[in-house]
Structure formats: structure tokens, C-alpha cells
Design a protein around this motif. Structure first.
Motif, PDB file in Angstrom:
ATOM      1  N   SER A 220      53.117  32.168  44.507  1.00  0.00           N
ATOM      2  CA  SER A 220      51.949  31.398  44.105  1.00  0.00           C
ATOM      3  C   SER A 220      51.165  32.155  43.055  1.00  0.00           C
ATOM      4  N   LYS A 221      50.926  31.491  41.933  1.00  0.00           N
ATOM      5  CA  LYS A 221      50.136  32.120  40.881  1.00  0.00           C
ATOM      6  C   LYS A 221      48.681  32.226  41.290  1.00  0.00           C
ATOM      7  N   HIS A 222      48.267  31.307  42.173  1.00  0.00           N
ATOM      8  CA  HIS A 222      46.851  31.242  42.522  1.00  0.00           C
ATOM      9  C   HIS A 222      46.439  32.294  43.519  1.00  0.00           C
ATOM     10  N   PHE A 223      47.423  32.913  44.079  1.00  0.00           N
ATOM     11  CA  PHE A 223      47.131  33.931  45.077  1.00  0.00           C
ATOM     12  C   PHE A 223      47.295  35.307  44.463  1.00  0.00           C
ATOM     13  N   ASP A 224      46.283  36.116  44.606  1.00  0.00           N
ATOM     14  CA  ASP A 224      46.358  37.491  44.135  1.00  0.00           C
ATOM     15  C   ASP A 224      47.435  38.206  44.946  1.00  0.00           C
ATOM     16  N   ASN A 225      48.372  38.871  44.257  1.00  0.00           N
ATOM     17  CA  ASN A 225      49.445  39.563  44.983  1.00  0.00           C
ATOM     18  C   ASN A 225      48.893  40.620  45.934  1.00  0.00           C
ATOM     19  N   ALA A 226      47.777  41.262  45.519  1.00  0.00           N
ATOM     20  CA  ALA A 226      47.213  42.330  46.349  1.00  0.00           C
ATOM     21  C   ALA A 226      46.756  41.805  47.696  1.00  0.00           C
ATOM     22  N   ILE A 227      46.169  40.600  47.710  1.00  0.00           N
ATOM     23  CA  ILE A 227      45.660  40.071  48.990  1.00  0.00           C
ATOM     24  C   ILE A 227      46.834  39.701  49.906  1.00  0.00           C
ATOM     25  N   MET A 228      47.921  39.227  49.304  1.00  0.00           N
ATOM     26  CA  MET A 228      49.099  38.920  50.117  1.00  0.00           C
ATOM     27  C   MET A 228      49.729  40.204  50.664  1.00  0.00           C
ATOM     28  N   ASN A 229      49.752  41.261  49.828  1.00  0.00           N
ATOM     29  CA  ASN A 229      50.248  42.570  50.295  1.00  0.00           C
ATOM     30  C   ASN A 229      49.419  43.052  51.459  1.00  0.00           C
ATOM     31  N   SER A 230      48.100  42.788  51.397  1.00  0.00           N
ATOM     32  CA  SER A 230      47.194  43.355  52.386  1.00  0.00           C
ATOM     33  C   SER A 230      47.323  42.717  53.759  1.00  0.00           C
TER      34      SER A 230
END
Lengths: 366, 302
Positions: A217-227
Motif C-alpha cells: 500500500s502506497k498510503h501506508f508508511d512502511n515504517a508504521i507497518m514495520n513497527s
């Protein structure tokens, strides 16, 4: 004129082709390191063993890339946000009134076309109430959080979304080499001795990773998904439409090819970490050559459950996300800068006063 | 011719007379009932004998040549040197020479030291003063410091001053030596309080050194500590962090490190001599005299 058009078309295909090469690496037939194309000799060079190859030698050494098959998705509605372009899917019983990412109400409902069924899904294990409770606990013992940050009416906007993820399996081969030392020391009555043993060291091996997640998802920051990682993949089950009822699902807008580099980067880092940790019996190590090759890749398209709450604070949207399976809550809490700096200065002054006081009691003078 | 002889003999007698007058320093008798000590001295049974065998002198004279070691001219020069010292430093100075020392060993100090200290304490000199004593009986010369002079002249300054005078003392050039001592101490005064006594002071006449509160290091440590803790707190508010590795997804069963090369190349050994450190405390070494006040200083034999 025709020649120019032809040249443009050819160069377009070359560029496109090179893009493809980046994804599917060529491997050195001698040492399995990643090869790079050298424009000078029109060959592929290996930086590791210093050999070079022509294209015909490489054909059989390409990375094996397996993608799980998908059927087209059907019977779903899609809401497209006019503001940020996010596409949110729902079943016919669930409606969306605003965009979960940018909070815009300008969303258009449509029938879904050109979408594929996920291979697997982890269903939500936590309820909206759990997520609200977890968010309420976020500010506990955070004395520098501005009081007005947690506005009650915001909390109800918590939404459960299935986020599209690509899960990659990587089979890697890694090699590092360099120099290392071991130091021992002892003393007699007159001298202190230090003995340094120098070694040439090399480590290599195969390491396998399974289900490295990268969100699509482009709308989701990768960092928040990693977290909010990790997810427990034991709960992965076959996709079924009924899991979507009452929740949203985003349609992926980044393909596996577009995001594989993020997964590769993390994997490469871990391979090197593992190899370097095998050198921990040395006191110092200097690695001068390191190489990680990915031999086989398998990819799955899955939906993973996330509770999302976007809070607008001082004209800035702060995303808070909870892992819908494990309940792990993440998000950046704002800091009240005035409170933060003022309390710091007060603490410094108190510390100095106490220490000086102790010195004075101990017979010291100012 | 006869007239000339008479004039010469008269002149000779006259000069003899002057020499005799200046050689005999005026002293005032002390008695049991009138000890003639400064008002700050507490008289006890213990210090009474010390008071009685210390000559009472006129504190304005500054040069007390009991052993008759200086000529008139020398005495005059020395007196002027001392006056210049007093003017410069507003401390007192006395040069004393003795041919007999009635004092005895007291409280760890030898008789030369005791004489010099008592000479200061039981006469009306300023509390901040230097007494330079030449003790012909013990063949010792000694610098006794009192009050601020203890702070001003630390052991190393006293030592180097004694060094300057030692050669002349050994060659019986007592006046020259005395003048050098006064000059040297005056020059040291101009240099200010020595580093070793920066944190020392007189508390009720007693020499005391204290340690200063290390305010700058305290402030720095507090600052660094609080900034570190506060940054840690701030980072705990930031929970969104990108992951740079895939350690959670390693399949241990399928991980195999099969290439391990450890090639020994060379070895070297270095050695460092173990330093044995001797600590030097610096400052001024002091002792108490029979009057109970603190004195510093030092002396040598010649």
C-alpha cells in the motif's frame, strides 16, 4: 525520422529490460555472487571472484522466482478517494463514509474490477473495543504528552482494515571475508604485555527466510507497518470473502516487483548480521568483502488485519495503528515542547544544587 | 703630626664606640609578673618558660644581630631592604642572629625552629610575618613564616630561597645571605599566592587547605545526564521505527554456515613499563609553636 522513432522505441525496451534485470539478478557461475553489467566490455563482471561472463553463459543461472497463483476478485464494492487516490474495498454490507487514510469525505463507490484474490488472510483477532482501549493506554505515564491530544470524539473513528501484504520467502547465500584480531594481556612485576594475534577470516553459508512482509500500500508508511510486526503466521488461512464483512480492505497499489527491494534490503542485512555474529570470538574484525545472493524467491499475496486511527493534531495527521492479531499498538505521541524543555532545565538545576550541597557537606568549599 | 695622631685615635675610638652600640641590640627584661607578651597570647604554665627565654625587643628595629655578625653598613642596608619588603607586602620581617640558643626541642621542632617561632610570637610583630634566624650555636639558618606568609611561601618557595642563601651562609657572608633572602621572598610575594596554596586559608591563625567544589564538571555531567535521559524519553514517545533487518523471519533449520576459514597470519606482543606513581601533596608544611599558633618555613645547616 523513422530511424529516430525506432531508436526511441528500442531504447525504451532496453531501459525496461534493465529494470527487469534488477529484479531478477544474474549469478556468478563460479562463486554465486551477484553480477553487474559492465558497459565497457559488454560483459557481466563478478566483483567477488573477478571473473566476467557473456549473456549466453548466464541464461541458466537466473534467480528462480515463484509467484502463487491468484483468481480475480469479485462481488466487492470499491471506494476511491478523490483526495489521496486510495482504493478501499468493502463487501456489500459495509459502507465507507470517509477515507481511512486522509479523512476526506470525497469518496466514490464503484464496482471492483481488475483485482486479484489474496492467497491467504489472517482474520482479525481483536475487536474495535480492544483497539480503543489500547489507544487509551498509549498516553499512560507519558507526562510530556499534550493534554488536548486525546480528544474523545476522535477515538470512534478507529477502523479495521485488511492491509495488502506481499510475503516473500528468500533463499540466500552469503559470504564475508576480512581480517580479525584476538587480544590477550598479562603483567609481571615490571611490564604489562599485550599480545595481538592476526587472522584472515571468512564465513559463508545458506540462510533461508520465510514470510518477510512488505506492504503493498502506497498510503501506508512502511515504517508504521514495520513497527506493528511481527504477525503470527500460524493463523494464516485461505482467503474467504466472509472475513471481510464489517471491515475494510485496501486494494494493493504496489506490485510484488515494486516492493521486493525493501524485503531484499532487510534480508541482506540479516544475512550479514548472522555471518558477522559467527566471528564474535574475535575482539576486532574488519570486513573487506561481503556478498549476499538471493537464489530463490517465493511470493504470496495476503491480507493482514490492522486497526487504524488517524488523529489530526495541529494540522498534521498522526497515524496510530494496532496489529489486529497481536494487539501491538504503535504511533508517535506528540511532545509538549514547552513542558519538555522547562522540566529539563529545572531537573538540571536541582541536580547541580543537590550535588554541590553534598560536596559542601563533605567539607568542600565553593 | 701630634694633632693628626690625636684626631686619628679619636676617630678610631668614635667608630669603635658606634660599632659597639649598634652590635648590642636593645632588649627589655621580662619577669614572672610582667611577661610583656602581646595581648593575643594566652599564658599557660607550659609556655611560660618559653616566653621567659625569648628576648623582648623593640619590634621596629627589624634587624636583631645578637651574634654580632653584621657590620654597621650591612645592618643599615639590610634594614632598608626589610623596610622595602614591609612596604611592598605589608607583612612584617625580622632578621635575627644568635650565638647561643637557650631553647630546647619542642613538639617535634628543633631548637632553631622553636627560637624563630617564639621570637615572632612573644614580640609585637604583625601576625603576618617572616623571621629569618641565623643560629650560630647549632650552625643552622631558618626561615619561620606566620599568618599570611605561610600561604604566600609554600615549601618549594622556602626551599629555593634557602638554596639562594646557602652558598653565602657557608662562606660566612651572613649579611649578603640575609639580603638575598629578603629579596627572594619579596619577589615571590609579587608572583602572588603559589598554585599549591590556592585553596588554602588561615582559620583562626591555623593553616588549612580545602578542596573546591568542582562546579564546572558537576554542571557538565548534570547537563549531559539530563539531555541523555530526556532524549531517551523523547524516543520512547516515538514508536514508529522502520525495521532494517529480517531477523524475525530466519528459518533456523534451513540456516547453515558451512564455510569457516580462520587463517592465522601473525602475532605481535607489545609491553609497557608499569609506572609506579609517587604522589606529592605540595602546599606548605606547618607546625604549632609553644604559643599554639601555626608556623611554616624551613631551614638548613651550614
Amino acid at each position: 525520422m523513422l530511424k529516430i522513432i525506432r531508436a526511441i522505441i528500442i531504447s525504451y525496451y532496453i531501459i525496461k529490460g534493465c529494470g527487469f534485470m534488477n529484479v531478477v539478478d544474474h549469478k556468478c557461475p563460479n562463486c554465486n555472487a551477484t553480477l553487474e553489467f559492465n558497459p565497457k566490455n559488454q560483459k557481466w563482471d563478478c566483483h567477488y571472484c573477478k571473473s566476467s561472463f557473456e549473456l549466453k553463459d548466464l541464461k541458466q543461472n537466473e534467480v528462480k522466482y515463484e509467484k502463487a497463483n491468484s483468481k480475480p476478485l469479485k462481488d466487492l464494492d470499491v471506494y476511491t478517494c478523490k483526495n489521496c487516490g486510495a482504493k478501499i474495498m468493502t463487501d456489500e454490507n459495509t459502507t465507507a463514509t470517509f477515507c481511512v487514510y486522509c479523512k476526506s469525505t470525497a469518496i466514490i463507490k464503484d464496482r471492483l474490477v481488475d483485482a486479484y484474490e489474496p492467497n491467504k488472510i489472517i482474520p482479525f483477532k481483536t475487536t474495535k473495543e480492544d483497539a480503543i482501549e489500547a489507544f487509551k493506554n498509549v498516553g499512560i505515564r507519558k507526562i510530556f504528552m499534550p493534554r488536548e491530544f486525546k480528544d474523545k470524539k476522535n477515538i470512534q473513528e478507529m477502523k479495521g482494515i485488511y492491509i495488502p501484504f506481499w510475503l516473500f520467502d528468500f533463499e540466500c547465500e552469503g559470504n564475508i571475508s576480512g581480517s580479525a584480531t584476538r587480544v590477550s594481556s598479562w603483567s609481571d612485576t615490571k611490564y604489562h604485555y599485550t599480545k595481538t594475534d592476526h587472522y584472515k577470516v571468512e564465513r559463508g553459508g545458506s540462510i533461508t527466510f520465510e514470510n518477510v512482509p512488505v506492504d503493498g500500500s502506497k498510503h501506508f508508511d512502511n515504517a508504521i507497518m514495520n513497527s506493528i510486526e511481527p504477525f503470527n503466521y500460524q493463523d494464516l488461512c485461505d482467503f474467504n470473502y466472509s472475513y471481510l464483512s464489517g471491515f475494510y480492505a485496501e486494494k494493493y497499489n504496489q506490485t510484488d516487483i515494486e516492493v521486493i527491494k525493501d524485503g531484499k534490503k532487510r534480508t541482506r542485512e540479516s544475512v550479514l548480521d548472522i555471518l558477522k555474529s559467527d566471528l564474535n570470538r574475535y575482539h576486532t574484525t574488519i570486513i573487506d568483502k561481503e556478498n549476499v545472493d538471493i537464489l530463490n524467491v517465493k511470493v504470496k499475496y495476503v491480507l493482514l488485519p490492522v486497526w487504524l486511527l488517524n488523529i489530526k493534531y495541529k494540522n498534521e495527521i498522526r497515524p496510530f495503528a494496532m496489529n489486529g492479531q497481536t494487539g501491538k499498538m504503535v504511533g508517535d505521541i506528540p511532545i509538549d515542547k514547552k513542558k519538555f524543555i522547562f522540566s529539563g532545565i529545572i531537573t538540571i538545576i536541582i541536580m547541580i544544587a543537590i550535588t554541590v550541597g553534598l560536596f559542601l557537606i563533605g567539607g568542600y568549599k565553593l | 703630626m701630634k694633632n693628626k695622631l690625636i684626631i686619628f685615635s679619636l676617630l678610631f675610638l668614635f667608630t669603635l664606640n658606634i660599632t659597639n652600640v649598634s652590635a648590642s641590640t636593645n632588649t627589655f627584661p621580662r619577669t614572672e609578673s610582667d611577661l610583656q607578651v602581646p595581648s593575643n597570647i594566652l599564658i599557660t604554665e607550659e609556655n611560660k618558660p618559653f616566653i621567659l627565654n625569648t628576648p623582648k625587643v623593640d619590634a621596629r628595629e627589624k634587624v636583631y644581630d645578637f651574634a654580632d655578625l653584621f657590620t654597621d653598613v650591612e645592618e643599615e642596608e639590610l634594614y632598608n631592604e626589610i623596610l622595602s619588603y614591609i612596604k611592598e607586602t605589608s607583612m612584617d620581617f625580622a632578621v635575627v642572629t644568635i650565638s647561643e640558643n637557650p631553647k630546647s626541642y619542642f613538639n617535634g621542632s628543633d631548637s632553631t625552629t622553636v627560637y624563630a617561632d617564639d621570637f615572632h610570637d612573644y614580640n609585637d610583630f604583625k601576625p603576618d610575618a617572616v623571621v629569618f634566624l641565623i643560629d650560630m650555636e647549632n650552625r643552622k639558618f631558618y626561615i619561620s613564616t606566620s599568618g599570611k606568609a605561610i600561604i604566600m611561601y609554600d615549601d618549594s618557595r622556602i626551599d629555593s630561597t634557602l638554596d639562594i642563601a646557602e652558598f653565602d651562609m657557608k662562606n660566612n657572608a651572613y649579611a649578603k645571605a640575609s639580603k638575598k633572602i629578603v629579596k627572594s621572598l619579596k619577589n615571590y610575594y609579587k608572583e602572588g599566592i603559589p598554585r599549591s596554596n590556592r585553596n588554602c586559608e588561615l582559620e583562626d591563625g591555623k593553616y588549612k587547605c580545602y578542596k573546591k567544589v568542582p562546579i564546572v564538571p558537576i554542571a557538565l555531567v548534570s547537563l549531559i545526564l539530563v539531555i541523555t535521559i530526556w532524549l531517551c524519553i523523547a524516543s520512547s514517545y516515538k514508536k514508529i521505527k522502520a525495521k532494517t533487518n529480517a531477523a524475525d523471519y530466519v528459518i533456523k533449520k534451513k540456516t547453515n554456515i558451512n564455510r569457516r576459514i580462520d587463517l592465522f597470519l601473525t602475532s605481535n606482543t607489545s609491553r609497557i613499563r608499569i609506572e609506579t606513581t609517587t604522589s606529592s601533596s605540595g602546599g606548605s608544611s606547618t607546625h604549632s609553636s609553644s604559643s599554639g599558633s601555626s608556623h611554616g618555613g624551613g631551614g638548613r645547616s651550614f
